[in-house]
Motif scaffolding. Sequence first.
Motif, short mmCIF file in Angstrom:
data_model
loop_
_atom_site.label_atom_id
_atom_site.label_comp_id
_atom_site.label_asym_id
_atom_site.label_seq_id
_atom_site.Cartn_x
_atom_site.Cartn_y
_atom_site.Cartn_z
N PRO A 63 0.81 -1.22 0.00
CA PRO A 63 0.00 0.00 0.00
C PRO A 63 0.84 1.27 0.00
CG PRO A 63 -0.04 -1.06 2.16
CD PRO A 63 0.70 -1.98 1.25
N LYS A 64 0.28 2.30 -0.62
CA LYS A 64 0.86 3.63 -0.46
C LYS A 64 0.54 4.08 0.96
CE LYS A 64 -3.22 5.85 -2.32
NZ LYS A 64 -3.96 6.21 -3.51
N PRO A 65 1.08 5.22 1.40
CA PRO A 65 0.84 5.64 2.79
C PRO A 65 -0.65 5.58 3.16
CG PRO A 65 2.48 7.03 1.78
CD PRO A 65 2.02 6.10 0.71
N LEU A 66 -0.91 4.94 4.28
CA LEU A 66 -2.28 4.70 4.71
C LEU A 66 -2.76 5.81 5.64
CD1 LEU A 66 -1.87 0.91 5.57
CD2 LEU A 66 -3.04 1.87 3.57
N ALA A 67 -4.08 5.88 5.79
CA ALA A 67 -4.66 6.81 6.75
C ALA A 67 -4.21 6.40 8.16
CB ALA A 67 -6.17 6.79 6.64
N ARG A 68 -4.15 7.37 9.07
CA ARG A 68 -3.72 7.08 10.44
C ARG A 68 -4.80 7.50 11.43
NH1 ARG A 68 1.18 4.22 11.39
NH2 ARG A 68 1.49 3.74 9.20
N VAL A 69 -4.93 6.71 12.45
CA VAL A 69 -5.97 6.99 13.44
C VAL A 69 -5.41 7.88 14.54
CG1 VAL A 69 -7.56 5.96 15.10
CG2 VAL A 69 -7.05 4.77 12.95
N ALA A 70 -6.13 8.97 14.80
CA ALA A 70 -5.81 9.82 15.95
C ALA A 70 -6.98 9.70 16.92
CB ALA A 70 -5.63 11.25 15.51
N ASN A 71 -6.78 10.16 18.13
CA ASN A 71 -7.87 10.11 19.12
C ASN A 71 -9.11 10.81 18.60
OD1 ASN A 71 -6.74 8.74 21.36
ND2 ASN A 71 -5.40 10.50 21.69
N THR A 88 -2.61 7.70 17.79
CA THR A 88 -2.62 6.60 18.75
C THR A 88 -1.79 5.41 18.23
OG1 THR A 88 -4.58 5.67 17.72
CG2 THR A 88 -4.95 7.16 19.55
N GLY A 89 -1.60 4.46 19.09
CA GLY A 89 -0.98 3.21 18.65
C GLY A 89 0.53 3.17 18.79
N ILE A 90 1.08 4.00 19.66
CA ILE A 90 2.53 3.96 19.88
C ILE A 90 2.77 3.70 21.37
CG2 ILE A 90 4.72 5.13 19.41
CD1 ILE A 90 2.18 7.06 17.99
N PRO A 91 2.53 2.48 21.80
CA PRO A 91 2.51 2.21 23.23
C PRO A 91 3.86 1.91 23.87
CG PRO A 91 1.88 0.25 22.04
CD PRO A 91 2.19 1.29 21.02
N HIS A 123 1.34 6.50 24.97
CA HIS A 123 2.00 7.73 25.41
C HIS A 123 0.91 8.78 25.58
CE1 HIS A 123 6.11 6.37 24.42
NE2 HIS A 123 5.39 5.49 23.79
N HIS A 124 0.86 9.44 26.61
CA HIS A 124 -0.11 10.51 26.91
C HIS A 124 -1.51 9.96 27.02
CE1 HIS A 124 3.39 12.12 25.32
NE2 HIS A 124 3.03 12.00 24.08
#
Length: 527
Positions: free
Chosen positions: A274-282, A385-388, A526-527
């Motif tokens: 895939p090309k760069p995918l969408a990213r989930v934020a809060n 999100t998703g960087i635990p 994180h946070h």
Amino acid sequence: MTHQAAEVAKRRTFAIISHPDAGKTTITEKLLLMGKAIAVAGTVKSRKSDRHATSDWMEMEKQRGISITTSVMQFPYRDHMVNLLDTPGHEDFSEDTYRTLTAVDSALMVLDGGKGVEPRTIALMDVCRLRDTPIVSFINKLDRDIRDPIELLDEIEAVLKIKAAPITWPIGCYRDFKGVYHLADDYIIVYTAGHGHERTETKIIEKLDSDEARAHLGDEYDRFVDQLELVQGACHEFNQQEFLDGQLTPVFFGTALGNFGVDHVLDAVVDWAPKPLARVANERTVEPVEDKFTGFVFKIQANMDPKHRDRIAFMRICSGKYEKGMKMRHVRTGKDVRIGDALTFFSSEREQLEEAFAGDIIGLHNHGTIQIGDTFTEGEALGFTGIPHFAPELFRRVRLRDPLKSKQLRQGLQQLAEEGATQVFFPERSNDIILGAVGVLQFDVVASRLKEEYKVECSYEPITVYSARWIDCSDKKKLEEFSNKAVENLAIDGGGHLTYLAPTRVNLALMEERWPDVKFRATREHH
Ligand code: G4P
């Protein structure tokens, strides 16, 4: 298509996952050769230092200049732009590796054909599966004796729980390695030994059912045709959607040392990944083609000069465009910063790029204000999100040699914890400082960095902690009750979070049972 959408569509951002010695370094070099980032293989300094005993770590530190510039490599291939992220090669499976994998859109799994699936391969695949990252597979070292390829595919399917679809099939191995056969398109790519260090012309034989193919395979021809029948009957066919869903991996064979087959996997990454995918934020999902810039920091690395304590924060761009001198909002601190000196990692004869798009990685100079997981935007209050953090599995009590240096020790540990080099816990009931790590090498790295960068000498003592759990409880009264009862085992971590340090597995299980309203979390965002 806008200029930005076209740039995003060109990008492929991936990492290599493999067990040590499978050939990651060699493949990286061959990829750079293909991207014309280097002219002759053998010029990339091997990052083998990672593998050395811990006493060599200071030497490793001296070589940081190299590992910094090679931890992200950007190069053009065909009409695409490839970002290759290096996963750290420490002996221990580290959190750094995990976080690097949060910044990619696909991964290349490399197996040693003589060995097959190895422990680190399994651990890394588990991480990829958390996000269903699409995986391209490469079975390496065909110039040696390898295991039966059918058995290798079975092992991938059985152990890694992913369908394996061979795209090419090897013709012999070791001294009889003659190349690979493209199963779907019916042609042979011929292997000739001795061209490992340069870009060579590819020799193709059209159609297996041809005199040329018969001549090339010689006595092996009939046996190979029989084997193919078996393979085609038993193996999965490639399916683009299943690949994108992380359910199926296309498999290629070759030899990185012999520079054969690495181009096939790079083609697969460019054509299928895939090309760069969408990213989930809060707050919402961020699309890569949005106008406004966003990105998150997934890794912080000490710079070449430890005296300056300058560190590089690696940021994956999620949307918009980075331009030299632009202003960004550091969301956690709420401050706007002008970024004029971000590092880009374009490793080619061409000039350094002045702009970067979603999928690209840029490096920010960090003087202690940036933490792993931080989000940057053009003003919007977003948090990706998703960087635990992971609950560490190894613990040591820190013993300070010079008691007058306790302030430096705390400061040093706090900063190293922010960087993700270790986790630090301050028990509620004592003045101890407890370090937690996912891999044992981390402790030595921390001790030597404390000494070099903070002039603090410390040693470690064993401590009976089985695991750490971050405590969460919405019921204030229950939390207070729990805090009173469990105070002996409670600590505050480097980020200010309440943590339960369980002395034994049984104790943890009992506590979880006894306090159903309290959440014992094994990971913390994180946070
Ligand atoms: P890593 O980064 O995954 O740890 O692996 P690396 O590329 O360093 O490769 C590990 C060893 O395997 C190296 O040998 C490398 O030369 C060898 N190797 C890699 N690809 C192939 C291949 O296709 N065929 C064969 N026969 N060997 C391969 P080494 O002896 O440990 O190091 P070196 O001194 O040769 O560099």
